[in-house]
Design an enzyme around this catalytic site. Sequence first.
Site, mmCIF file in Angstrom:
data_model
loop_
_atom_site.group_PDB
_atom_site.id
_atom_site.type_symbol
_atom_site.label_atom_id
_atom_site.label_comp_id
_atom_site.label_asym_id
_atom_site.label_seq_id
_atom_site.Cartn_x
_atom_site.Cartn_y
_atom_site.Cartn_z
ATOM 1 N N GLU A 1 -0.721 -8.726 4.984
ATOM 2 C CA GLU A 1 -0.628 -8.809 6.446
ATOM 3 C C GLU A 1 -1.993 -8.722 7.117
ATOM 4 O O GLU A 1 -2.120 -8.994 8.296
ATOM 5 C CB GLU A 1 0.322 -7.724 6.972
ATOM 6 C CG GLU A 1 -0.271 -6.344 7.167
ATOM 7 C CD GLU A 1 -0.488 -5.557 5.870
ATOM 8 O OE1 GLU A 1 -0.274 -6.119 4.777
ATOM 9 O OE2 GLU A 1 -0.896 -4.369 5.953
ATOM 10 N N CYS B 1 0.850 -1.197 0.000
ATOM 11 C CA CYS B 1 0.000 0.000 0.000
ATOM 12 C C CYS B 1 0.885 1.247 0.000
ATOM 13 O O CYS B 1 1.603 1.482 -0.957
ATOM 14 C CB CYS B 1 -0.961 -0.043 1.187
ATOM 15 S SG CYS B 1 -2.404 0.995 0.983
ATOM 16 N N HIS C 1 -3.306 -5.908 0.933
ATOM 17 C CA HIS C 1 -2.612 -6.110 2.206
ATOM 18 C C HIS C 1 -2.501 -7.583 2.608
ATOM 19 O O HIS C 1 -3.392 -8.104 3.285
ATOM 20 C CB HIS C 1 -3.375 -5.388 3.322
ATOM 21 C CG HIS C 1 -3.316 -3.904 3.251
ATOM 22 N ND1 HIS C 1 -2.378 -3.168 3.923
ATOM 23 C CD2 HIS C 1 -4.083 -3.010 2.588
ATOM 24 C CE1 HIS C 1 -2.566 -1.881 3.681
ATOM 25 N NE2 HIS C 1 -3.596 -1.762 2.871
#
Lengths: 728, 242
Positions: B212, B94, B210
């Site tokens: 994560e 990002c 994302h």
Amino acid sequence: MTTIEITPAIVAEHGLTPKEYDRILEVLGREPTITELGVFSVMWSEHCSYKHTRRHLATLPTKGPAVLHGPGENAGAVDIGEGWACVFKIESHNHPSAVEPYEGAATGVGGILRDIFAMGARPVALLDPLRFGPPGEGRNSHFIQGVVKGIADYGNCIGVPVLGGELSIDPCYTDNCLVNVMAVGVAKHEELMTANARGTGNPLVYYGNATGRDGTHGATFASKELSEESEEDRGCVQVGDPFMGKKILEATLELIRSGKIIALQDMGAAGLTCSSTEMASKGGLGLHMDLDKVPQRAANLSAYELLLSESQERMLAVVSPENLEVVEGILAKWDLGAHVVGHTTDTDRFVVEHRGAVVADIPLQTICNELVWPDEVEAVASPPETRDWRDCGTGDFDWAEVLKTALASPHFASKRWIHEQYDHQVQTNTVVRPGVGAGVIRVRGWKGLLAMTTDGNGLWCMLDPYEGTKCVTAEAARNLVACGARPVAVTNNLNFGSPRKPAGAWQLQESVRGLGDACRALGTPVTGGNVSLYNESPRMAVFPTPVIGMIGVIDDPAHLTAAAFRSEGDAVFLIGPAATHAGGSKILRDRTGVIPGPALRIDMDVEKNVQETVLELIREGLLTAAADVAEGGLLVTLAEMALNSRGGLGATVNPPSGVDAGAWLLSEEPSRFVVTCRAGNVAGLMLRCEGRGARFAQIGTVASGHLEMQGLARISLSEMRASWETAL
Amino acid sequence: MGSGGVVSARWAVVVFPGSNCDQDFVHAVRDVLEREVVEVWHKDAVPEDVDCIAIPGGFSYGDYLRAGSLAAMSPVMRSVKEHAAKGTLIIGVCNGFQVLCEAGLLPGALMKNASLRFRCMDVYLRTARNGSPFTDGFLKEGDVIRIPMAHGYGNYYVPADQAEAAGRQTLFAYSDADGGVEVGTNPNGSVMNIAGVTNERGNVLGMMPHPERAVEYLVGGTDGLNILKAMDANAVKTGAGA
């Protein structure tokens, strides 16, 4: 410096009554300076002093075994178990948003987040209950888009997910949109911080943004009716800086964790004045302030402006002198200066120096706590003109069309357009995303799940502010119960018209009475809130709209239950009293433009029993889905459970014989849930309901691909989805 | 937590003022992947002995001037560039992707979404090729993962003369659930549906979605864990950070 003469016109411009001005003369024993007049004006405004509402708010239940900090702190705090606390509060930015929607909403987010981290809690969620006039009419779309973008840009940047809220549409909000924001934070108990200053000679440390002219007099502005001239008040609207907000968030939490801070408050309404005097007042102290030490971003700011500016992202901490160096070091890491702008004293005076002269010298407790009570306005019961729901044409309704029209209305339509603009997953704790009942997050290191909701209903409260507010409070609790949570505590935002008018005074009084009674019955104390009055224009006042924010705890994550059909063949039950009328129906309101009566009534014993029954069913693993019945009645509840399902599930339901279809499908009467269970658990569900004396009725079965109300309508899921998803 | 003589990777997560996904990354690596992780403040340098570096999402320096542009010039980036040169695996997610582009470690740039709006939603990504340390052993060409994205400036662009190279270096493309890559599956207007792209050497990856945020069933699924596990395994295998 030229001296400004205090004339009656200047006093009136400051929103002070002649009686209040007489009291100022008495307290000071002389005429106030213009700076002092400004200080009294903001501190005695409704926004800071709650002078019209304090006696009502004093009746609310604020204590309970879970309450750690009640009203009076920056935000409320409750124990959620295992040494963890939840800190939460709701606040409005209605007036600024009506003038400048983007900045008004953005700074609303920034302000409520500062209230949360000033308590030592890390903000973990936002909820944004919003109310506007119909989009497409006048400037309403401009307001909606600006407010949503303002919330998104601030929340996304500072990294706090928006987990819920409302978008409610009614013509009564055309001139005064309602922009409320609730923030939720978590902390370990020992990390909690308060705003009670202690000790004399302790420095006041200012950090964050420099002070400018923006927002001078916002608190007074928020306590006036909006008028044509409000556009000229644009200078009252502050400008947000979420990057600075993020830096002071992290710096503040680091400061608090260091243990080197005595008290802390953000500079919100009435800026430096309110934050400093409130902390000193709580500690029974005085203050000496030197305005030349305040960092300034505009030239030639007067003492008046420096004291009253509402520039955003500013914090004030009370520190003992020996810890100053550590505090400076932590702030320096975040590229923030530590500006000592004054110190605590033992004089009980608020003394302010500027350019070598004393510009204010006021008894501190007087400005904080000694209000001049406004003349009582006689509250006059003022129920609105209504039309009985039976005269709203329900007998001729084509129910498929009624549902599709409702789903395509901005009020009921999918809010995906809004939720997609919010980063609702940052922090990676989001368990239930916005748009499906209550928001749910996990807290790392804590075994339970935290559920949260906001609910308001101006129409119900317009019909009867007492019963309506009780119904709204109960609905918020039902939203939590439906996802498997036990309701814990309440924050509230009272959005009303002028309390200086007999009808407004009555609505306010009745609504607060209803809130108190409902919270006592539900066992959910009120830990704080916000009051927004004067939400009216020369043309119209908003419906009385108390917005209830409530948090709950799901003790075991396995109890998490969705408001969505899960499996074909599951039995669909309605738990709670039978429908008797469709008064207060949002669908009838939208179709006719009238206020459909009669008012809703609630029996809190029944409500509590139904909630406990559903929670027990969930905890025993008997339910596959649960949703509360509220706006839009059974019709919209069933449709939403279908639209939120995975794999395109609907239901086939059978209207009971002898019951009017209009009442059955549209009733928004309280204390009712739609639940589903596997066929094998039907007997277990019925036994438990019987055992608790909760009324239940099996109304149908979960089916694939359509919603059918036998004998009334059959609509395919794809048709519903087309209406629901394309409206906004 | 390597055992039996296997050395496990050391991770670093860079933190800028305004980063807001740094703790999510730390949580994913420390608590889910169970690896040692150091947080590196933007004024410091990444230690020499780390094997994997994450540049997290957020709004570094408020994204003032241009998304990622100020962070790209911050002191910590000197050490990130040195690591890139010696082959350390570096992932920018990002805002981290934007930083890596601004720092010249990845080709192209990220513009405002074609919709002109911030968008937060789950997206499907098709794995575009084999042979990358960010996927090998866990994802192969054609595999589809579902992970969250949340950005206002994710519209990836490369000039025409670099498009072919970018195409070769693409690791993830926005697709449908079955791996179909088409206009309708592009959430932000990115050229060739590019969601994630590496440098020519292949040790620096930038991606807008994302991973994560998708490492646990309770909150977003576990598809993203494949990327972190691949990095973790392949960094030590190649010994890049040693």
